[in-house]
Design a protein around this motif. Structure first.
Motif, PDB file in Angstrom:
ATOM      1  N   VAL A   7     -49.890 116.138   0.782  1.00 13.10           N
ATOM      2  CA  VAL A   7     -50.462 115.005   1.516  1.00 13.10           C
ATOM      3  C   VAL A   7     -49.441 113.870   1.614  1.00 13.10           C
ATOM      4  O   VAL A   7     -49.245 113.273   2.683  1.00 13.10           O
ATOM      5  CB  VAL A   7     -51.753 114.524   0.826  1.00 13.10           C
ATOM      6  N   PHE A   8     -48.778 113.572   0.495  1.00 15.73           N
ATOM      7  CA  PHE A   8     -47.790 112.494   0.497  1.00 15.73           C
ATOM      8  C   PHE A   8     -46.628 112.816   1.429  1.00 15.73           C
ATOM      9  O   PHE A   8     -46.198 111.961   2.225  1.00 15.73           O
ATOM     10  CB  PHE A   8     -47.272 112.258  -0.926  1.00 15.73           C
ATOM     11  N   THR A   9     -46.118 114.037   1.347  1.00 15.54           N
ATOM     12  CA  THR A   9     -44.975 114.420   2.186  1.00 15.54           C
ATOM     13  C   THR A   9     -45.346 114.412   3.659  1.00 15.54           C
ATOM     14  O   THR A   9     -44.579 113.913   4.494  1.00 15.54           O
ATOM     15  CB  THR A   9     -44.460 115.816   1.785  1.00 15.54           C
ATOM     16  N   SER A  10     -46.503 114.955   3.989  1.00 13.56           N
ATOM     17  CA  SER A  10     -46.919 114.968   5.400  1.00 13.56           C
ATOM     18  C   SER A  10     -47.163 113.554   5.906  1.00 13.56           C
ATOM     19  O   SER A  10     -46.897 113.246   7.071  1.00 13.56           O
ATOM     20  CB  SER A  10     -48.174 115.831   5.586  1.00 13.56           C
ATOM     21  N   ALA A  13     -43.684 112.039   6.558  1.00 12.60           N
ATOM     22  CA  ALA A  13     -43.103 112.638   7.759  1.00 12.60           C
ATOM     23  C   ALA A  13     -43.826 112.178   9.022  1.00 12.60           C
ATOM     24  O   ALA A  13     -43.199 111.994  10.072  1.00 12.60           O
ATOM     25  CB  ALA A  13     -43.148 114.166   7.650  1.00 12.60           C
ATOM     26  N   SER A  14     -45.145 111.966   8.937  1.00  8.74           N
ATOM     27  CA  SER A  14     -45.899 111.500  10.110  1.00  8.74           C
ATOM     28  C   SER A  14     -45.459 110.116  10.540  1.00  8.74           C
ATOM     29  O   SER A  14     -45.489 109.789  11.732  1.00  8.74           O
ATOM     30  CB  SER A  14     -47.402 111.500   9.803  1.00  8.74           C
ATOM     31  N   PRO A  79     -49.743 106.162  11.718  1.00  4.50           N
ATOM     32  CA  PRO A  79     -50.604 106.115  10.530  1.00  4.50           C
ATOM     33  C   PRO A  79     -51.925 106.872  10.703  1.00  4.50           C
ATOM     34  O   PRO A  79     -52.396 107.520   9.765  1.00  4.50           O
ATOM     35  CB  PRO A  79     -50.855 104.616  10.341  1.00  4.50           C
ATOM     36  N   ILE A  80     -52.509 106.787  11.903  1.00  7.62           N
ATOM     37  CA  ILE A  80     -53.753 107.533  12.140  1.00  7.62           C
ATOM     38  C   ILE A  80     -53.486 109.031  12.052  1.00  7.62           C
ATOM     39  O   ILE A  80     -54.249 109.782  11.420  1.00  7.62           O
ATOM     40  CB  ILE A  80     -54.356 107.166  13.510  1.00  7.62           C
ATOM     41  N   ALA A  81     -52.385 109.477  12.670  1.00 10.54           N
ATOM     42  CA  ALA A  81     -52.042 110.899  12.612  1.00 10.54           C
ATOM     43  C   ALA A  81     -51.787 111.345  11.174  1.00 10.54           C
ATOM     44  O   ALA A  81     -52.249 112.415  10.747  1.00 10.54           O
ATOM     45  CB  ALA A  81     -50.810 111.172  13.467  1.00 10.54           C
ATOM     46  N   GLY A  82     -51.069 110.509  10.412  1.00 11.25           N
ATOM     47  CA  GLY A  82     -50.821 110.839   9.008  1.00 11.25           C
ATOM     48  C   GLY A  82     -52.106 110.941   8.212  1.00 11.25           C
ATOM     49  O   GLY A  82     -52.265 111.839   7.378  1.00 11.25           O
ATOM     50  N   GLY A 107     -52.336 108.047   5.497  1.00 11.19           N
ATOM     51  CA  GLY A 107     -52.192 106.970   6.482  1.00 11.19           C
ATOM     52  C   GLY A 107     -51.334 105.829   5.992  1.00 11.19           C
ATOM     53  O   GLY A 107     -50.488 105.312   6.736  1.00 11.19           O
ATOM     54  N   SER A 108     -51.524 105.425   4.730  1.00 12.08           N
ATOM     55  CA  SER A 108     -50.724 104.315   4.201  1.00 12.08           C
ATOM     56  C   SER A 108     -49.265 104.722   4.017  1.00 12.08           C
ATOM     57  O   SER A 108     -48.352 103.919   4.282  1.00 12.08           O
ATOM     58  CB  SER A 108     -51.312 103.830   2.876  1.00 12.08           C
ATOM     59  N   THR A 109     -49.035 105.961   3.600  1.00  8.36           N
ATOM     60  CA  THR A 109     -47.655 106.437   3.470  1.00  8.36           C
ATOM     61  C   THR A 109     -46.988 106.517   4.839  1.00  8.36           C
ATOM     62  O   THR A 109     -45.816 106.152   5.000  1.00  8.36           O
ATOM     63  CB  THR A 109     -47.627 107.820   2.797  1.00  8.36           C
ATOM     64  N   ALA A 110     -47.746 106.981   5.835  1.00  7.03           N
ATOM     65  CA  ALA A 110     -47.212 107.046   7.198  1.00  7.03           C
ATOM     66  C   ALA A 110     -46.882 105.655   7.724  1.00  7.03           C
ATOM     67  O   ALA A 110     -45.853 105.452   8.380  1.00  7.03           O
ATOM     68  CB  ALA A 110     -48.218 107.740   8.124  1.00  7.03           C
ATOM     69  N   LEU A 111     -47.738 104.680   7.425  1.00  9.49           N
ATOM     70  CA  LEU A 111     -47.477 103.307   7.878  1.00  9.49           C
ATOM     71  C   LEU A 111     -46.207 102.762   7.232  1.00  9.49           C
ATOM     72  O   LEU A 111     -45.372 102.132   7.907  1.00  9.49           O
ATOM     73  CB  LEU A 111     -48.666 102.411   7.544  1.00  9.49           C
ATOM     74  N   ALA A 112     -46.034 103.023   5.934  1.00 10.06           N
ATOM     75  CA  ALA A 112     -44.843 102.532   5.235  1.00 10.06           C
ATOM     76  C   ALA A 112     -43.571 103.149   5.807  1.00 10.06           C
ATOM     77  O   ALA A 112     -42.583 102.454   6.059  1.00 10.06           O
ATOM     78  CB  ALA A 112     -44.955 102.840   3.740  1.00 10.06           C
TER      79      ALA A 112
END
Length: 201
Positions: A7-10, A13-14, A79-82, A107-112
């Motif tokens: 989840v974190f990696t995806s 990457a997102s 972030p939504i996709a993540g 989502g939060s990881t994707a935003l960062a």
């Protein structure tokens, strides 16, 4: 399978290229039969849409200033996709991590990672030549594809790598901001000089 590292990696990457994440996961799930991939990502319509959008991004992301406009437009999309991908992964096979919690983490990881990428691209755009954009964009695409693929087989090392890349990116953004400020200051000074030149004559 421990779903948290995937989840974190995806999510990371997102934030860099959400369409590549969906495309890589969907293709690996469909043609390699990987059970970690949710069936929703393997659907033909999802794969076609992800492929088309990935090709559009592959072009837009390599053009100076167009890439930054593209990033602005995707501040919500990535972030939504993540979050959606993370929730699908967690919900698939009744994983221990709840879909809501996974969506928030992804989502939060994707935003960062998205904000990190956008900040670095603004700094790269201060360079007068266009080749750095192409090199960086290709590097991002290859890293996303490699890391997502790796995460399906070795989720913990992939997640550690994603965390290191995120931390390094944040550090680079801090150094880049001073360069961006100098660039815009010089542009403002040149514009003021051009405006003042006719008045002096």
């Amino acid at each position: 399978m421990d779903v948290l590292p995937l989840v974190f990696t995806s999510g990371w990457a997102s934030g860099i290229n959400a369409y590549a994440v969906v495309l890589v996961l969907g293709l690996l799930g469909r043609f390699d039969g990987l059970t970690q991939v949710p069936p929703a990502l393997e659907r033909t319509d999802v794969l076609v849409a992800a492929a088309v959008l990935f090709l559009i991004e592959a072009v837009a992301d390599k053009i100076p200033y167009v890439d930054s406009l593209w990033d602005v437009a995707h501040t919500v999309v990535r972030p939504i996709a993540g979050g959606v991908v993370a929730a699908l992964i967690a919900g698939h096979g009744h994983q221990s991590l709840g879909a809501l919690a996974a969506g928030a983490l992804g989502g939060s990881t994707a935003l960062a990672s998205h904000l990190t990428k956008a900040g670095l691209r603004m700094g790269i755009n201060t360079s007068p030549e266009p080749f750095s954009n192409i090199v960086v964009s290709l590097g991002e695409d290859l890293t996303v594809a490699a890391l997502v693929s790796w995460a399906l087989f070795h989720p913990v090392p992939a997640a550690i790598t994603a965390g290191v890349l995120l931390a390094l990116g944040l550090l680079l953004v801090c150094f880049t901001f001073s360069r961006i400020r100098r660039f815009w200051r010089r542009r403002k000074e040149r514009r003021a000089a051009r405006t003042a030149a006719p008045a002096a004559t």
